[in-house]
Design an enzyme around this catalytic site. Sequence first.
Site, PDB file in Angstrom:
ATOM      1  CB  SER A 182      -0.731  -0.360   1.142  1.00 35.13           C
ATOM      2  OG  SER A 182      -0.263  -0.065   2.083  1.00 35.13           O
ATOM      3  CG  HIS A 210      -4.521  -1.097  -1.251  1.00 30.50           C
ATOM      4  ND1 HIS A 210      -4.712  -0.043  -0.478  1.00 30.50           N
ATOM      5  CD2 HIS A 210      -4.272  -1.523   0.934  1.00 30.50           C
ATOM      6  CE1 HIS A 210      -4.910   0.487   0.715  1.00 30.50           C
ATOM      7  NE2 HIS A 210      -4.135  -0.100   1.172  1.00 30.50           N
ATOM      8  CE  LYS A 241      -7.201  -0.778   2.107  1.00 29.68           C
ATOM      9  NZ  LYS A 241      -7.404   0.365   3.693  1.00 29.68           N
TER      10      LYS A 241
END
Length: 389
Positions: A182, A210, A241
């Site tokens: 990340s 991610h 996310k």
Amino acid sequence: MFTNVREQLRTTLDEITEAGLLKPERVITTPQNSQVSVAGREVLNFCANNYLGLADNPAVVEAAKEALDRWGFGMASVRFICGTQEVHKELETRLSDFLGMEDTVLYSSCFDANGGVFETILDAQDAVISDALNHASIIDGIRLSKAQRFRYANRDMAELEARLKEASDARRRLIVTDGVFSMDGYLAPLRDICDLAERYDAMVMVDDSHAVGFVGPTGRGTPELHGVTDRIDIVTGTLGKALGGASGGYVSARKEICELLRQRSRPYLFSNSLSPVIAAASLRILDLLETSSEARERLRSNTARFRSEMAKAGFDILPGDHPIVPVMIGDAAQASAMADRLLDLGIYVIGFSYPVVPHGQARIRVQLSAAHSPEDVDRAVQAFIQARG
């Protein structure tokens, strides 16, 4: 007693501030989107993990409202007592199908998911081999277990093989890696990792927080991108996310692993159930992902545009094609000051420094979203040029 402790803590806080490492929290007074209000001003938001722009998507908000009326606000219980509704089981099934895994267990966050895996399936007879740049939740989860611990340099397959040889006497071996790192936007070489895992009889675990939702041809993450979905034993991830940006996490894995997690994983057993509102909204998000690729395509276009224009402008950006774009500054105080200048110019970004990244590698991590327009991207590039002076 606390009088002495207070002074010690103040000294530590002063040292953090003087080193330029203070992390202030800016208050947003609008819903999360590509444009938000901070300190009374409208700014373009380039620091959220809102990859697909779903945090305030009308269809998702509507699904949440409907779920509030049907299922209520919260469960007031853990799963095994009276905290499991149909909507929780439906989401687990849908996530398993989406990710190509046998089963899924929901957690209150991916941090808890990673914290609950290792001590459940590994003990002192076993070994875990971890990438040096893995997320803090993986590091903390490993510390909770009694397994032998090995670490290899980021994406270094020679070191990984050496660690696997050192762990050859262990009963079980588990390789764990972020799918996307990340702070750098780099992708783990999952095909090579799986090859080594099969050679040395090891399991593979990937934290794909991610990536799920937008990486890979259909957004199913780094295992899909590398063509190794059937060779991965455990995938952990977040609903916080790309998948709506609220909260919640999961472990998707082999059936037996998930069954044991439901019996022994402490963060699962002793944490309240995921709010049914989030579970229902997440189901709507999966519907959106499976019926349209438009958001993924916009995200890829915005990412390519920003990376290309920043490179042309002479900025030091880490290579890749992920929407995490680290703009390398080096000095922590300079990174923080540049982020402040950018905010004055209407671009909301954050400087990252130690302990989030190593000393001397401070950066501004820009995060692109499908919610950004091409004009938003161009405005951000121009602001970086102006802030550089």
